[in-house]
Design an enzyme around this catalytic site. Sequence first.
Site, PDB file in Angstrom:
ATOM      1  N   HIS A  86      10.144  -7.604   1.345  1.00  0.00           N
ATOM      2  CA  HIS A  86       8.847  -7.257   1.934  1.00  0.00           C
ATOM      3  C   HIS A  86       7.710  -7.637   0.996  1.00  0.00           C
ATOM      4  CE1 HIS A  86       9.478  -4.160  -0.976  1.00  0.00           C
ATOM      5  NE2 HIS A  86       8.535  -3.358  -0.553  1.00  0.00           N
ATOM      6  N   GLU A 138      10.057  -8.264 -10.057  1.00  0.00           N
ATOM      7  CA  GLU A 138      11.458  -8.225 -10.499  1.00  0.00           C
ATOM      8  C   GLU A 138      12.157  -9.540 -10.162  1.00  0.00           C
ATOM      9  OE1 GLU A 138      12.791  -4.621  -8.560  1.00  0.00           O
ATOM     10  OE2 GLU A 138      11.539  -3.369  -9.854  1.00  0.00           O
ATOM     11  N   ASP A 193      -2.334   6.777 -12.962  1.00  0.00           N
ATOM     12  CA  ASP A 193      -2.297   5.788 -11.886  1.00  0.00           C
ATOM     13  C   ASP A 193      -3.722   5.635 -11.358  1.00  0.00           C
ATOM     14  OD1 ASP A 193      -2.066   4.548  -9.275  1.00  0.00           O
ATOM     15  OD2 ASP A 193       0.082   4.916  -9.412  1.00  0.00           O
ATOM     16  N   GLN A 205       1.402  -6.409   0.498  1.00  0.00           N
ATOM     17  CA  GLN A 205       2.500  -7.382   0.617  1.00  0.00           C
ATOM     18  C   GLN A 205       2.073  -8.773   1.118  1.00  0.00           C
ATOM     19  OE1 GLN A 205       5.070  -4.847   2.922  1.00  0.00           O
ATOM     20  NE2 GLN A 205       4.957  -3.280   1.329  1.00  0.00           N
ATOM     21  N   HIS A 244       5.142   3.383  -7.225  1.00  0.00           N
ATOM     22  CA  HIS A 244       4.158   3.667  -8.263  1.00  0.00           C
ATOM     23  C   HIS A 244       4.822   4.257  -9.508  1.00  0.00           C
ATOM     24  CE1 HIS A 244       0.222   3.279  -6.021  1.00  0.00           C
ATOM     25  NE2 HIS A 244       1.118   3.089  -5.064  1.00  0.00           N
TER      26      HIS A 244
END
Length: 459
Positions: A353, A361, A117, A378, A25
């Site tokens: 994962h 990325e 957040d 995921q 996060h």
Amino acid sequence: MENGMGAQKAHRGHCLILPYPLQGHVNPVLQFSKRLQFKGVRITIAATISFFNRIKDATSLFPLGMISDGFDEGGANQAESIEAYLKKFQQVGSETLGELLEKLRDSGSPVDCVVYDAVLPWALDVAKKNGVSGAAFFTQSCAVDNIYYHVYKGIVKVPVEETRIAIPGLPDLEPADLPSFVTKPETYPAVVEMIRNQFIDIDTADWVLFNTFYKLEEEVIDWMKGLWPVRPIGPTVPSMYLDKRVQDDTDYGLNVFKPMAEACTKWLEGKASKSVVYVSFGSLASLDAEGMAELAWGLKMTGKYFLWVVRASEESKLPKDFINETSEKGLIVSWCPQLEVLADKSIGCFVTHCGWNSTLEALSLGVPMVGMPQWTDQPTNAKYVTDVWKMGVKAEPDEKGIVTKEEIENCIRQVMEGERGEEITRNAKKWVELTRDAVDEGGTSDKNIDEFVSKLVSP
Ligand code: UDX
């Protein structure tokens, strides 16, 4: 007077950034802060005391304002349960965030917007009470958050019983494609509650920011824009990595593992282009010992070079003799500078994962993926990687729930060799370009950030 009202109007606004203190996060929120700072916005990071203690070495990046989550020694680790942590964080965090806003105002640096957040929705109340605007920052994908929104609305019931789940803006999903908190809500009820709470007062947020980009999640973004002022501002991968060449000492994450960083980059030096398999499961996910052994022997069976991040807490699960038997081919580290590694031309495949940051990325740097989703968001990310963005394959578990060594070998070969690999390479080029287009000056994400900045001081 430097601190007079006139001087404040001259700057481009002041954002107080409230991250949730977990690596997955914190990274995107800090990267976003860096972009804002680059565009002339003053940044203060609201850091809990326990979090500050963990990032002491990195505090030169931004000014910090201290708040408390009620567990100043060890943060969430000190709490008896995640439920207790979240409850206390809301209570003590609200008070201390309010005090910080007052302090900044009294010292002549009033805050214009609290960027929080989305899992900490109470921050919006604190902002509003202090006459400040609020921007929810979602650190996961729009698709995943749309699933959570449908759970919050009671449209998708948990645990899910249907075999096909239709949600606007998303492809049809099977239960295996859904976040674990939706299929197995009993595993972490407090987290399920936290996820639902993201939407409690979202209708009053001034901005709803997502770490994604328009072309990546076009349909779902269009659908969600009908609900809230949604702005995709990502991916928050620094452009120095998108350039694949330049290195910088500050990657604005929590990575203070310099010696390991050097060991990795040195080891990659001279390896042929696209010859190395990079393996990492982020900061939280873990395999059991059997799954770890299968992965280890699967890597060996490919005969390829591999760089594997095995966190210290996981090391004991590595099969005996594996390190000796593969020392010629592999490097195992407990942490690496992931962006630098993914940006290295020697990397030909990422066994991941499918955490949202890792996925973004890899996609923005054009690295094909073998998805081994473990939990949380995921599985949904892996579904998109495989079927929507066509940037990789998913390693399927057998009937006992284990991804076998044969499956691992086969998946790695699929993405690094043969027709599937060629198709993925073509798609990879496309996604690299589309990412650049989004974040470059005038791109969709860049324009959204500009709009956000331009309204900070003149709403
Ligand atoms: C968590 C959840 O598990 C993930 O599913 C969710 O989307 C975000 O929160 P995490 O498991 O840590 O995150 O995974 P991920 O989102 O991929 O973030 C990991 C970050 O740590 C990435 O930015 C990655 O570059 C960085 N990292 C990881 C390193 O820098 N070095 C490493 O060795 C491993």
